[in-house]
Write an enzyme that holds these catalytic residues in place. Structure first.
Site, PDB file in Angstrom:
ATOM      1  N   GLY A 177      22.792 -19.913 -34.936  1.00  0.00           N
ATOM      2  CA  GLY A 177      23.090 -19.767 -33.508  1.00  0.00           C
ATOM      3  C   GLY A 177      21.993 -20.166 -32.547  1.00  0.00           C
ATOM      4  O   GLY A 177      22.259 -20.486 -31.386  1.00  0.00           O
TER       5      GLY A 177
ATOM      6  N   ASP B 140      20.175 -16.408 -30.561  1.00  0.00           N
ATOM      7  CA  ASP B 140      21.153 -16.672 -29.516  1.00  0.00           C
ATOM      8  C   ASP B 140      21.529 -15.405 -28.764  1.00  0.00           C
ATOM      9  O   ASP B 140      21.581 -15.386 -27.543  1.00  0.00           O
ATOM     10  CB  ASP B 140      22.404 -17.355 -30.117  1.00  0.00           C
ATOM     11  CG  ASP B 140      22.961 -16.621 -31.345  1.00  0.00           C
ATOM     12  OD1 ASP B 140      22.402 -15.585 -31.758  1.00  0.00           O
ATOM     13  OD2 ASP B 140      23.967 -17.112 -31.904  1.00  0.00           O
TER      14      ASP B 140
ATOM     15  N   ASP C 183      22.994  -8.235 -30.299  1.00  0.00           N
ATOM     16  CA  ASP C 183      24.259  -7.493 -30.261  1.00  0.00           C
ATOM     17  C   ASP C 183      23.990  -6.066 -30.745  1.00  0.00           C
ATOM     18  O   ASP C 183      23.525  -5.228 -29.983  1.00  0.00           O
ATOM     19  CB  ASP C 183      25.260  -8.263 -31.127  1.00  0.00           C
ATOM     20  CG  ASP C 183      26.677  -7.763 -31.016  1.00  0.00           C
ATOM     21  OD1 ASP C 183      27.045  -7.253 -29.950  1.00  0.00           O
ATOM     22  OD2 ASP C 183      27.440  -7.891 -31.993  1.00  0.00           O
TER      23      ASP C 183
ATOM     24  N   LYS D 186      23.679  -8.082 -25.287  1.00  0.00           N
ATOM     25  CA  LYS D 186      24.858  -7.228 -25.065  1.00  0.00           C
ATOM     26  C   LYS D 186      24.454  -5.789 -25.366  1.00  0.00           C
ATOM     27  O   LYS D 186      24.728  -5.279 -26.457  1.00  0.00           O
ATOM     28  CB  LYS D 186      25.992  -7.637 -26.028  1.00  0.00           C
ATOM     29  CG  LYS D 186      26.800  -8.819 -25.579  1.00  0.00           C
ATOM     30  CD  LYS D 186      28.158  -8.880 -26.274  1.00  0.00           C
ATOM     31  CE  LYS D 186      28.101  -9.490 -27.636  1.00  0.00           C
ATOM     32  NZ  LYS D 186      29.425  -9.950 -28.143  1.00  0.00           N
TER      33      LYS D 186
ATOM     34  N   PHE E 164      33.220 -11.311 -26.352  1.00  0.00           N
ATOM     35  CA  PHE E 164      32.850 -12.243 -27.416  1.00  0.00           C
ATOM     36  C   PHE E 164      32.696 -13.622 -26.802  1.00  0.00           C
ATOM     37  O   PHE E 164      33.612 -14.140 -26.177  1.00  0.00           O
ATOM     38  CB  PHE E 164      33.894 -12.266 -28.540  1.00  0.00           C
ATOM     39  CG  PHE E 164      33.358 -12.913 -29.778  1.00  0.00           C
ATOM     40  CD1 PHE E 164      32.612 -12.185 -30.695  1.00  0.00           C
ATOM     41  CD2 PHE E 164      33.552 -14.268 -30.010  1.00  0.00           C
ATOM     42  CE1 PHE E 164      32.074 -12.795 -31.819  1.00  0.00           C
ATOM     43  CE2 PHE E 164      33.023 -14.888 -31.136  1.00  0.00           C
ATOM     44  CZ  PHE E 164      32.286 -14.142 -32.044  1.00  0.00           C
TER      45      PHE E 164
ATOM     46  N   ASP F 227      29.066 -19.392 -32.174  1.00  0.00           N
ATOM     47  CA  ASP F 227      30.334 -19.852 -32.741  1.00  0.00           C
ATOM     48  C   ASP F 227      31.380 -18.770 -32.790  1.00  0.00           C
ATOM     49  O   ASP F 227      31.086 -17.571 -32.731  1.00  0.00           O
ATOM     50  CB  ASP F 227      30.114 -20.348 -34.176  1.00  0.00           C
ATOM     51  CG  ASP F 227      29.896 -19.187 -35.143  1.00  0.00           C
ATOM     52  OD1 ASP F 227      29.004 -18.363 -34.878  1.00  0.00           O
ATOM     53  OD2 ASP F 227      30.626 -19.091 -36.140  1.00  0.00           O
TER      54      ASP F 227
ATOM     55  N   ARG G  80      30.116 -24.318 -31.295  1.00  0.00           N
ATOM     56  CA  ARG G  80      28.658 -24.296 -31.132  1.00  0.00           C
ATOM     57  C   ARG G  80      28.174 -25.429 -30.240  1.00  0.00           C
ATOM     58  O   ARG G  80      27.124 -25.352 -29.624  1.00  0.00           O
ATOM     59  CB  ARG G  80      27.962 -24.451 -32.490  1.00  0.00           C
ATOM     60  CG  ARG G  80      28.128 -23.283 -33.428  1.00  0.00           C
ATOM     61  CD  ARG G  80      27.175 -23.438 -34.622  1.00  0.00           C
ATOM     62  NE  ARG G  80      27.530 -22.606 -35.745  1.00  0.00           N
ATOM     63  CZ  ARG G  80      27.173 -21.339 -35.898  1.00  0.00           C
ATOM     64  NH1 ARG G  80      26.448 -20.747 -34.974  1.00  0.00           N
ATOM     65  NH2 ARG G  80      27.526 -20.646 -36.960  1.00  0.00           N
TER      66      ARG G  80
END
Ligand code: IMP
Ligand code: MG
Length: 185
Positions: free
Chosen positions: A44, A103, A106, A134, A155, A162, A168
């Site tokens: 990512g 990237d 989370d 996030k 999301f 991706d 991507r």
């Protein structure tokens, strides 16, 4: 009908470019040492890392660059919490000042795992930089040292991120809409 589709550009190319310019200035001081290694988490981070590195070059940084691959095993939409490294660093990082680039932050499990693993290998310092954060999804307290954008619990895909190995290549960040019953990766 596709089970999912791209809707709502969340961050445009221009917004990303401007924020990366700012991040580069924030990072410049600590990335201009003579033993700095930028480590991207595959896959990512590839686009974000490439843009950061080019910006840092213009600020005089000459870091070494490496990548690791981390995978977490999940059940359904939840990641299991088990992270493992499937591609290790190739560079010598003992004594180095490492910046881990990902990237998105989370649950926090991936970056926490990366930070501990790199400290165990003898890195002098390990700092972390993510394009997106996030915070609503965090399972354990973890804060990145540098964050591009803090976003809500949606999301997102594009700019390296991706859904099921697609999207991507998008030069912007967009939200994915899932049809009722479709699995969220
Ligand atoms: P964490 O260990 O839960 O923090 O996981 C971070 C990883 O989950 C990222 O490196 C991404 O690969 C993936 N991920 C988390 N949220 C998203 C998203 O919204 N879109 C795409 N990938 C995501
Ligand atoms: Mg990832």
């Amino acid at each position: 009908m596709q089970p999912h589709h791209i809707r709502d550009v969340l961050l445009t190319e221009e917004q990303i470019r401007r924020r990366i310019d700012e991040l580069v200035h924030e990072l410049a001081g600590s990335c201009c040492g003579d033993n700095v290694v930028l480590i991207g988490i595959l896959r990512g981070s590839f686009m974000f890392l490439a843009d950061l590195v080019r910006g840092l070059y213009r600020q005089g940084a000459r870091p070494r660059i490496d990548f690791i691959t981390l995978e977490s095993y999940g059940v359904g939409t939840a990641s299991s919490g088990t992270v493992r490294m499937t591609k290790d660093v190739g560079e010598e990082i003992a004594g180095a000042d490492v910046l881990v680039v990902d990237d998105i932050l989370d649950t926090g499990r991936t970056l926490r795992f990366a930070q501990l693993a790199l400290l165990e290998k003898g890195a002098r310092t390990v700092r972390t930089c993510v394009l997106l954060d996030k915070p609503a999804r965090r399972v354990a307290p973890f804060q990145a040292d540098y964050v591009g954008f803090t976003i809500a619990d949606r999301f997102v895909v594009g700019y390296g991120l991706d859904y099921d190995s697609h999207y991507r290549e998008l030069p912007y960040i967009a939200c994915v809409t899932f049809a009722p019953g479709a699995a969220r990766a």
